[in-house]
Design a protein around this motif. Structure first.
Motif, short mmCIF file in Angstrom:
data_model
loop_
_atom_site.label_atom_id
_atom_site.label_comp_id
_atom_site.label_asym_id
_atom_site.label_seq_id
_atom_site.Cartn_x
_atom_site.Cartn_y
_atom_site.Cartn_z
N ILE A 44 0.83 -1.21 0.00
CA ILE A 44 0.00 0.00 0.00
C ILE A 44 0.86 1.26 0.00
N LEU A 45 1.79 1.33 0.96
CA LEU A 45 2.60 2.53 1.14
C LEU A 45 3.78 2.53 0.18
N PRO A 46 3.95 3.61 -0.55
CA PRO A 46 5.10 3.67 -1.46
C PRO A 46 6.42 3.83 -0.70
N LEU A 47 7.43 3.20 -1.24
CA LEU A 47 8.78 3.28 -0.69
C LEU A 47 9.69 3.63 -1.87
N TYR A 48 10.32 4.79 -1.83
CA TYR A 48 11.14 5.21 -2.96
C TYR A 48 12.24 6.16 -2.50
N GLY A 49 13.24 6.27 -3.32
CA GLY A 49 14.33 7.20 -3.05
C GLY A 49 15.41 7.06 -4.10
N GLU A 50 16.22 8.08 -4.22
CA GLU A 50 17.36 8.03 -5.12
C GLU A 50 18.36 9.09 -4.71
N GLY A 51 19.62 8.84 -5.05
CA GLY A 51 20.66 9.79 -4.73
C GLY A 51 21.98 9.10 -4.44
N PRO A 52 22.91 9.86 -3.90
CA PRO A 52 24.22 9.27 -3.58
C PRO A 52 24.14 8.39 -2.33
N MET A 53 25.01 7.41 -2.27
CA MET A 53 25.09 6.53 -1.10
C MET A 53 26.54 6.15 -0.88
#
Length: 139
Positions: free
Chosen positions: A124-133
């Motif tokens: 149901i709940l969106p989980l997202y992200g992007e960037g440096p790690m």
């Protein structure tokens, strides 16, 4: 003919015993030290690129489906540093079993990359992200 049979029996009896060759193990450690010294520049004449830092342009992880989370991860521009700082603790070649035992330790390993994460929690709940790690491993 009896001499040949005795010679074959003697050779097979010595070959059947496990042989630990400390000189061979020391030679293997020397080869690893030479490899460690050449990792930053690579070995162009053998077509081996530089291995420290080790660069991985792209790879995907997933899909990961664990209990309540479903996620896919993309990793770009991964650069792993300090691979050439390993210390060889054990280098043993067992010729009888055709086995190689290696124990290498690294004091510090670091990886830098760009990531993109996409998934859901409980579907149901969106989980997202992007960037440096970055990831550092000590020990």
């Amino acid at each position: 003919m009896k001499v040949v049979l005795l010679l074959i029996a003697a050779l097979s009896a010595t070959a059947a015993r496990a042989v630990r060759d400390d000189n061979l193990d020391a030679y293997l450690k020397e080869i690893l030290e030479l490899l460690k010294a050449q990792m930053p520049a690579g070995i162009p004449e053998l077509g081996i690129p530089p291995l420290d830092p080790f660069e991985v342009p792209h790879f995907d992880i997933g899909p990961i489906e664990e209990d309540i989370i479903k996620v896919t991860i993309e990793i770009d521009n991964l650069v792993i540093k300090n691979l050439a700082t390993f210390e060889t603790k054990i280098a043993h070649l067992d010729l009888e079993a055709l086995a190689l035992e290696l124990e290498l330790t690294l004091a510090e390993l670091r990886g830098d990359a760009d990531y993109k994460l996409d998934g859901t929690i409980l579907s149901i709940l969106p989980l997202y992200g992007e960037g440096p790690m970055w990831l550092e491993i000590f020990g």
